[in-house]
Motif scaffolding. Structure first.
Motif, PDB file in Angstrom:
ATOM      1  N   LEU A  96      -4.286   9.538  10.938  1.00 22.62           N
ATOM      2  CA  LEU A  96      -3.789  10.419   9.872  1.00 22.62           C
ATOM      3  C   LEU A  96      -2.692  11.345  10.398  1.00 22.62           C
ATOM      4  O   LEU A  96      -1.696  11.585   9.714  1.00 22.62           O
ATOM      5  N   VAL A  97      -2.868  11.843  11.619  1.00 22.64           N
ATOM      6  CA  VAL A  97      -1.816  12.652  12.243  1.00 22.64           C
ATOM      7  C   VAL A  97      -0.564  11.802  12.456  1.00 22.64           C
ATOM      8  O   VAL A  97       0.572  12.261  12.236  1.00 22.64           O
ATOM      9  N   ILE A 117       2.342  -4.123   5.778  1.00 25.41           N
ATOM     10  CA  ILE A 117       1.573  -3.870   6.990  1.00 25.41           C
ATOM     11  C   ILE A 117       0.354  -3.009   6.672  1.00 25.41           C
ATOM     12  O   ILE A 117      -0.764  -3.277   7.143  1.00 25.41           O
ATOM     13  N   ALA A 118       0.580  -1.963   5.861  1.00 25.06           N
ATOM     14  CA  ALA A 118      -0.509  -1.052   5.524  1.00 25.06           C
ATOM     15  C   ALA A 118      -1.644  -1.764   4.798  1.00 25.06           C
ATOM     16  O   ALA A 118      -2.824  -1.434   4.989  1.00 25.06           O
ATOM     17  N   LEU A 119      -1.319  -2.740   3.964  1.00 27.31           N
ATOM     18  CA  LEU A 119      -2.338  -3.459   3.205  1.00 27.31           C
ATOM     19  C   LEU A 119      -2.982  -4.582   4.024  1.00 27.31           C
ATOM     20  O   LEU A 119      -4.155  -4.921   3.816  1.00 27.31           O
ATOM     21  N   GLY A 142      -3.946   0.659   9.265  1.00 26.08           N
ATOM     22  CA  GLY A 142      -2.790  -0.001   8.670  1.00 26.08           C
ATOM     23  C   GLY A 142      -1.755   0.988   8.172  1.00 26.08           C
ATOM     24  O   GLY A 142      -0.543   0.753   8.294  1.00 26.08           O
ATOM     25  N   GLY A 143      -2.231   2.112   7.599  1.00 24.32           N
ATOM     26  CA  GLY A 143      -1.300   3.153   7.165  1.00 24.32           C
ATOM     27  C   GLY A 143      -0.493   3.690   8.327  1.00 24.32           C
ATOM     28  O   GLY A 143       0.714   3.937   8.202  1.00 24.32           O
ATOM     29  N   MET A 144      -1.138   3.857   9.479  1.00 23.81           N
ATOM     30  CA  MET A 144      -0.437   4.311  10.676  1.00 23.81           C
ATOM     31  C   MET A 144       0.646   3.322  11.082  1.00 23.81           C
ATOM     32  O   MET A 144       1.799   3.696  11.347  1.00 23.81           O
TER      33      MET A 144
END
Length: 221
Positions: A96-97, A117-119, A142-144
């Motif tokens: 998250l950071v 990529i995130a999904l 994935g969000g990172m």
């Protein structure tokens, strides 16, 4: 888009030290070493990267990269002392950071690839584990990685390192399921993780140092 040529920066010596610590830990992990020394040894690799980021930090971006590496160090240690749930929580906080850092330095292109990529990471995690907790964690993972691709930091270092981190964690999940008993996760999880964290730290810190030098030069002119 051509990646910028990045200058060296102070405290560079901590990078080879971190790699040596990580490689020797990987070797020791296959020799049955255990106990407090083993736990400290595991935390030393990313811990030295954290020290480098701390000594280099001068602004919000510098403290964000310090925080994400510190959370990675914490995750490495508590995985050994407190288990995968608490260790995973530390890594998720680091992701998250990371997202905050990368989206604060975003590009104006590459959004579609970043979303893919995130999904892909949580989809792969669910396919491997069929576990909601693992899938939620992988959504942050994935969000990172997607945010790293979308950031203005060098993709050949930071986004590539983030994707190595994703591969390492997916191999952890696979090691608990379809690849249980296989030598592949045993040989590749730690090198992919340490290599990914090192590339992320190197790419971000060199970019921040290049920005600082350009700002200092502008002020002198």
């Amino acid at each position: 888009m051509t990646e910028p040529k990045l200058p060296p920066f102070p405290h560079f010596w901590l990078f080879p030290a971190a790699i040596i610590a990580g490689v020797t830990f990987w070797a020791a992990s296959h020799l049955g070493v255990s106990g407090p020394l083993f736990v400290a040894w595991k935390g030393l690799g990313v811990g030295l990267l954290t020290l480098c980021a701390t000594l280099s930090a001068r602004d919000r971006n510098g403290w964000l990269i310090t925080a994400l590496l510190a959370l990675g160090t914490l995750g490495d240690v508590v995985l050994e002392t407190s288990g995968i749930v608490i260790g995973g929580a530390a890594f998720l906080a680091g992701h998250l950071v990371s997202i905050l850092l990368y989206l604060s330095n975003r590009r104006h292109e590459g959004g579609a690839v970043a979303v893919a990529i995130a999904l892909a990471a949580p989809a792969a995690a669910f396919a491997i584990t069929h576990d909601i907790g693992a899938t939620v964690y992988a959504a942050g993972l994935g969000g990172m990685a997607g945010a790293a691709w979308y950031s203005r930091f060098p993709r050949t270092l930071v986004a590539a390192g983030a994707l190595m981190f994703v591969a390492s964690d997916l191999l952890i999940f696979a090691n608990l399921g379809p690849l249980k008993g296989s030598i592949i996760p045993t040989l590749t999880i730690w090198p992919l993780y340490l290599g990914g964290q090192t590339m992320i730290a190197y790419g971000v810190l060199r970019t921040l140092e290049a920005r600082k030098r350009n700002e200092d030069l502008h002020h002198r002119l």
